[in-house]
Design a protein around this motif. Sequence first.
Motif, PDB file in Angstrom:
ATOM      1  N   ILE A 201      24.846 -10.524   5.695  1.00 23.78           N
ATOM      2  CA  ILE A 201      26.233 -11.012   5.723  1.00 23.78           C
ATOM      3  C   ILE A 201      26.936 -10.548   4.448  1.00 23.78           C
ATOM      4  N   LYS A 202      26.222 -10.696   3.307  1.00 20.18           N
ATOM      5  CA  LYS A 202      26.795 -10.320   2.005  1.00 20.18           C
ATOM      6  C   LYS A 202      27.134  -8.837   1.953  1.00 20.18           C
ATOM      7  N   MET A 203      26.286  -8.022   2.568  1.00 16.10           N
ATOM      8  CA  MET A 203      26.513  -6.566   2.535  1.00 16.10           C
ATOM      9  C   MET A 203      27.465  -6.111   3.640  1.00 16.10           C
ATOM     10  N   GLY A 204      28.025  -7.058   4.387  1.00 18.24           N
ATOM     11  CA  GLY A 204      28.965  -6.690   5.452  1.00 18.24           C
ATOM     12  C   GLY A 204      28.266  -6.065   6.648  1.00 18.24           C
ATOM     13  N   LEU A 205      26.999  -6.468   6.874  1.00 18.27           N
ATOM     14  CA  LEU A 205      26.239  -5.840   7.969  1.00 18.27           C
ATOM     15  C   LEU A 205      25.982  -6.784   9.150  1.00 18.27           C
ATOM     16  N   GLU A 206      26.773  -7.853   9.248  1.00 19.21           N
ATOM     17  CA  GLU A 206      26.538  -8.813  10.332  1.00 19.21           C
ATOM     18  C   GLU A 206      26.698  -8.138  11.698  1.00 19.21           C
ATOM     19  N   TRP A 207      27.644  -7.188  11.793  1.00 22.04           N
ATOM     20  CA  TRP A 207      27.880  -6.483  13.048  1.00 22.04           C
ATOM     21  C   TRP A 207      26.624  -5.735  13.496  1.00 22.04           C
ATOM     22  N   LEU A 208      25.872  -5.182  12.524  1.00 26.33           N
ATOM     23  CA  LEU A 208      24.667  -4.417  12.841  1.00 26.33           C
ATOM     24  C   LEU A 208      23.595  -5.361  13.400  1.00 26.33           C
ATOM     25  N   TYR A 209      23.433  -6.503  12.741  1.00 28.20           N
ATOM     26  CA  TYR A 209      22.440  -7.493  13.176  1.00 28.20           C
ATOM     27  C   TYR A 209      22.750  -7.967  14.596  1.00 28.20           C
ATOM     28  N   ARG A 210      24.018  -8.279  14.822  1.00 29.27           N
ATOM     29  CA  ARG A 210      24.388  -8.807  16.142  1.00 29.27           C
ATOM     30  C   ARG A 210      24.200  -7.757  17.227  1.00 29.27           C
ATOM     31  N   THR A 211      24.456  -6.493  16.868  1.00 32.93           N
ATOM     32  CA  THR A 211      24.315  -5.435  17.876  1.00 32.93           C
ATOM     33  C   THR A 211      22.846  -5.185  18.208  1.00 32.93           C
ATOM     34  N   VAL A 212      21.981  -5.278  17.196  1.00 35.54           N
ATOM     35  CA  VAL A 212      20.548  -5.093  17.452  1.00 35.54           C
ATOM     36  C   VAL A 212      20.039  -6.243  18.325  1.00 35.54           C
ATOM     37  N   LYS A 213      20.500  -7.461  18.034  1.00 32.85           N
ATOM     38  CA  LYS A 213      20.048  -8.636  18.798  1.00 32.85           C
ATOM     39  C   LYS A 213      20.624  -8.658  20.209  1.00 32.85           C
ATOM     40  N   GLU A 214      21.888  -8.231  20.324  1.00 34.28           N
ATOM     41  CA  GLU A 214      22.564  -8.260  21.628  1.00 34.28           C
ATOM     42  C   GLU A 214      23.173  -6.873  21.878  1.00 34.28           C
ATOM     43  N   PRO A 215      22.345  -5.930  22.387  1.00 43.21           N
ATOM     44  CA  PRO A 215      22.790  -4.530  22.488  1.00 43.21           C
ATOM     45  C   PRO A 215      24.066  -4.331  23.322  1.00 43.21           C
ATOM     46  N   PHE A 216      24.424  -5.294  24.190  1.00 43.97           N
ATOM     47  CA  PHE A 216      25.660  -5.123  24.963  1.00 43.97           C
ATOM     48  C   PHE A 216      26.887  -5.054  24.043  1.00 43.97           C
ATOM     49  N   ARG A 217      26.688  -5.460  22.791  1.00 43.42           N
ATOM     50  CA  ARG A 217      27.813  -5.434  21.835  1.00 43.42           C
ATOM     51  C   ARG A 217      28.137  -4.026  21.353  1.00 43.42           C
ATOM     52  N   ILE A 218      27.272  -3.062  21.681  1.00 46.50           N
ATOM     53  CA  ILE A 218      27.453  -1.716  21.129  1.00 46.50           C
ATOM     54  C   ILE A 218      28.842  -1.147  21.453  1.00 46.50           C
ATOM     55  N   LYS A 219      29.327  -1.472  22.662  1.00 44.16           N
ATOM     56  CA  LYS A 219      30.653  -0.963  23.069  1.00 44.16           C
ATOM     57  C   LYS A 219      31.751  -1.465  22.123  1.00 44.16           C
ATOM     58  N   ARG A 220      31.538  -2.698  21.645  1.00 39.14           N
ATOM     59  CA  ARG A 220      32.583  -3.310  20.798  1.00 39.14           C
ATOM     60  C   ARG A 220      32.642  -2.698  19.409  1.00 39.14           C
ATOM     61  N   LEU A 221      31.558  -2.048  18.986  1.00 43.58           N
ATOM     62  CA  LEU A 221      31.540  -1.494  17.628  1.00 43.58           C
ATOM     63  C   LEU A 221      32.661  -0.484  17.424  1.00 43.58           C
ATOM     64  N   GLY A 222      33.045   0.182  18.526  1.00 45.37           N
ATOM     65  CA  GLY A 222      34.118   1.172  18.454  1.00 45.37           C
ATOM     66  C   GLY A 222      35.430   0.568  17.956  1.00 45.37           C
ATOM     67  N   GLU A 223      35.573  -0.742  18.096  1.00 38.27           N
ATOM     68  CA  GLU A 223      36.820  -1.417  17.692  1.00 38.27           C
ATOM     69  C   GLU A 223      37.040  -1.291  16.181  1.00 38.27           C
ATOM     70  N   ILE A 224      35.931  -1.225  15.419  1.00 39.77           N
ATOM     71  CA  ILE A 224      36.067  -1.194  13.952  1.00 39.77           C
ATOM     72  C   ILE A 224      36.712   0.124  13.500  1.00 39.77           C
ATOM     73  N   PRO A 225      36.124   1.320  13.862  1.00 38.43           N
ATOM     74  CA  PRO A 225      36.786   2.566  13.429  1.00 38.43           C
ATOM     75  C   PRO A 225      38.197   2.717  13.990  1.00 38.43           C
ATOM     76  N   VAL A 226      38.417   2.245  15.226  1.00 40.77           N
ATOM     77  CA  VAL A 226      39.774   2.357  15.807  1.00 40.77           C
ATOM     78  C   VAL A 226      40.771   1.597  14.925  1.00 40.77           C
ATOM     79  N   PHE A 227      40.393   0.408  14.519  1.00 44.91           N
ATOM     80  CA  PHE A 227      41.292  -0.412  13.697  1.00 44.91           C
ATOM     81  C   PHE A 227      41.517   0.238  12.322  1.00 44.91           C
ATOM     82  N   ILE A 228      40.443   0.788  11.764  1.00 44.39           N
ATOM     83  CA  ILE A 228      40.556   1.429  10.445  1.00 44.39           C
ATOM     84  C   ILE A 228      41.461   2.664  10.536  1.00 44.39           C
ATOM     85  N   ILE A 229      41.266   3.463  11.585  1.00 48.89           N
ATOM     86  CA  ILE A 229      42.079   4.687  11.729  1.00 48.89           C
ATOM     87  C   ILE A 229      43.558   4.319  11.926  1.00 48.89           C
ATOM     88  N   LYS A 230      43.810   3.303  12.760  1.00 47.04           N
ATOM     89  CA  LYS A 230      45.204   2.864  12.965  1.00 47.04           C
ATOM     90  C   LYS A 230      45.826   2.435  11.633  1.00 47.04           C
TER      91      LYS A 230
END
Length: 238
Positions: A201-230
């Motif tokens: 959590i401290k290193m900002g890696l909660e998204w990675l943990y959640r995706t490994v635990k619940e792989p269906f979340r992988i599609k949602r990861l794309g939201e992060i770069p999209v938001f950053i690029i916008k």
Amino acid sequence: MFSRILNYKIFNGNMRSLLDYIDRFDKVNIVSGNPQVLNSGLKNEKLFKSFTDSNAVIIPDGIGTVICSKIVGEPVEEKIAGIELMDNVIKQCELDGKSIYLIGAKQEILDNCIVNLREKYPKLDIVGSHNGYFDLKKCDEIVQDIIKKEPYAVFVAMGCPRQELFIADNIDRLNCKILMGVGGSFDVIAGKVNRAPKWMIKMGLEWLYRTVKEPFRIKRLGEIPVFIIKTLIYNKKS
Ligand code: UDP
């Protein structure tokens, strides 16, 4: 007090100052401002209006939002996770004798969530609850039940954008002080899923943990770069 990211105002103080700030409102919609939620507002006018209304406070819930606050040159003091704010609000409700209402998740998860909340906060007044599987266009009975029970805080855990739409549609009718979309928090409180270890959590890696635990979340990861690029594009233009 705010970082301006795209056309959003993101609260950029710490948890204590956020709790004080929330206190000033008669009614407040607390928006868990992670990239998925904020992107949903950029695609849907009703949500955008709701997130930018004067009764809304957007919290920097997610590493993507924290990064964007640095891009715009107004870094947030800390990432504020919705589930931690929810816990703080509930703690205060127990102390002050104020009630809460829970909407969302599957019935079994919701039941376990209530059991665990009652164990952690024995004096907490949970005046009502409903699972998150109902027709958003036919939920008058649920809304009426909330109105009748007059909770201080309503937590809505139905994922994005469903929970945000429920809040946008009903906030004017509801007579509570706090409305907050809390995503998968009931699953965490119920013990169905764990939060990431503290170091992640401290290193900002909660998204990675959640995706490994619940792989269906992988599609949602794309939201992060999209938001950053916008944010990068918007920031360059302005
Ligand atoms: N959920 C719900 N109604 C629905 C779809 C989902 O109540 O129609 C619940 C689901 O059971 C789970 C939560 O919403 O408890 C999903 O949260 P998610 O993990 O997607 O949210 P996040 O934490 O990623 O925002």
